[in-house]
Design a protein around this motif. Sequence first.
Motif: not given
Length: 551
Positions: A76-79, A140-148
Motif C-alpha cells: 500500500g505504501l508503494f501503490r 476504507p482499508q485503502r484510505l486507512m493505509r494512506v493515513l498510516e
Amino acid sequence: MKTITVTLVLLGCVIAGSFIKRAARIPLPVALVQIATGALVAEVFDFRVTVAPDVFLLLFVAPLLFLDGWRISKEGLFRDRWTIGALALGLVVFTVVGAGCFIHWLIPLMPLPVAFALAATLSPTDAVAVSAIAARVPVPQRLMRVLEGEALLNDASGLVCLRFAIAAAVTGSFSLVEAGGTFLWLVAGGVAAGVVVTLVANAAKDWAATRFGEDTGTQILISLLLPFASYVVADRLAASGILAAVTAGIVMSYEELAGRALAGTRIRRAAVWDALQFAGNGVVFVLLGQQLTGVIARAGQAVEQTGRHAEGWLLVYVAAVSGVLFVLRSLWAWTTLRLIAFRAGRGAPMTIRAPGWRVVAVTSLAGVRGAVTLSGAMALPLFLADGSPFPARDLAILIAAGVIIVTLIAANVGLPHALRGIDVSPGTREQRQEDEARCAAARAAIEAVTRALGEAEKDADEADFFAQAGARLIAHYREQIELHVRSGADSARGLKIDASERELRLLALGAEREELYRFARLGRLTDEQTRHLVREIDLQESRFSVHRPRD
C-alpha cells in the motif's frame, strides 16, 4: 530505587487509564483518559517526572516509529506513494511555513524560529489514535493505509524540520545552503544507519540460530534493541536517529519475509511489541498530564507579561492554532487528491464512492496529533546557546498539548459522521489477492500431504491410519479452496457459513479451556500439563479470533 518507583507509577497510571476508559459509558479516547490520570496523580500525590528531550526521543519515539515501519503495508505504501508523499512531505512543509507564520503573528512573544519549531511538532499525525477512534465505524482499508503511511513518514519529516527550527532558534542564524547539505546528510546517514544496523544484526542472529539453534528470548531481545541501536549509531554520525529507527523497522519487515524465525518466536515477539506499544504511547500521555498543570502556570505567566488575561488567551491560542491546522490540512488534501485523481484519469480518488468533500473531511479529521507531537514539543531545549532560557518553551508545550486534545475530540466526534457516506467497491484487489494466496497455500498443503502419503513406509495398520488422517486433512484443504473460489451468491453464502463456523469454534474452544481449568482445580492435572493444554487451545483460538472480515 527512584527510577524503579517512577517506572512502576507511570505504568500503573497507564493501566488505570485503560481501566477507566473501558468502564466509561461514552466513547472516550484512551489518550485523554491517560492525560487526566497523569494530571490527577501529579496534583494529589505531587508526583512529577522530568525527562531530558534527547532521552525522551530515544526511549519513546524511536521504538514506536520502528514498530510502525515494521508493520505498515509496504504494498500500500508503494501503490499510493504519490498521495502518501504529498501528505507526508508536502503537507509537513506547508504546515510548518503556514502555521509557523500564523503562530508568530498570533503570539508576538514567540520568536519566528520557535513558532516554526512548534509548527514542526504539530505537523506529524498519529494513525494509532485514528485507528482506535474509527474502530466503531468501518474505515476504507485503502484510505486507512494512506493515513498510516502518512503518519509513518511525516513523523520523520516533521522531526527533521523541528531539528532545523531548533537550531535556528538556539543559534539565532539560518543558512539555506548549509541547511540543505545538513538535510541530505540527515536523511542519507539516517537511512544508511538503519539499513546497516538491521542487516548486520539479523545476519548475526540468523548465523547463530543456524549453527547453535534458535532461542526465542534472544530473538525477541534483538528486535527490542534494534531501534535503540539504530538511533544511537545515527546520532553518533550526526544523522537523523528518527529516520534510522523508521528505516530499521521497514528493513525488519523485509527480513521477516524470509520466514526464518520459528512460529513460537513470531507469536511471542508480536505480543511483546504490542505490550511495548501500548505502554510507550500510554506513558507519553501520562507524562503530559503530569506536567500539564505546571506548564499551564508557566505559560500563563508568559502571557500575562504581555498584559493579556492568561486563561482566556491560552484557550484562544489553542483553538486558533487547531483551526488553522485543520484549514491548512483541508486545503492541501483537497488540492492533492484532485490533482492525483486528474493525473490518474479516474473519478474519485482512491476508488472511494463518495462525494469529494467527504473524502477531504475524513482526511482532515484524521489528522489527529499524538505521541510524536508531544515528544517533539517536550524535546524543545531548555536553554539557548548563550545559556538563556529557551523563549516561550512552556507556552509551546501547552499549545501542542491543547492541539492534541482538540484533534482527538474533533476526530472522535466528527469521524463517525463523515465516514457514514463512504463505501468501498466490492471485490477489491486486496480481497482477490488474499483469496488467491489462501488457495495457493491450501494446494501446496494438499501436495505436501499427498507426497507424504506416497513416500510413507509403514506396516499395514499404520498405513491405513495414515491414509485416513491424510484424507481428512486433504478434504479440509479442498473445502478451504472451494470457499475462496466461489463467486456471487455462493461466495456470500460460503462466507456466512465460514463466519458461523468460526463463532461455534470459538464457543467450543472456550468450553474446552474452562473444562481443563476445572480439572486443574480438582487436582486432576498438574500445572505444567494445564499450561501446555491451554496454550494449544489459545493458539487455535487466536487463529480464528484475528480473522479480518472483508470490507
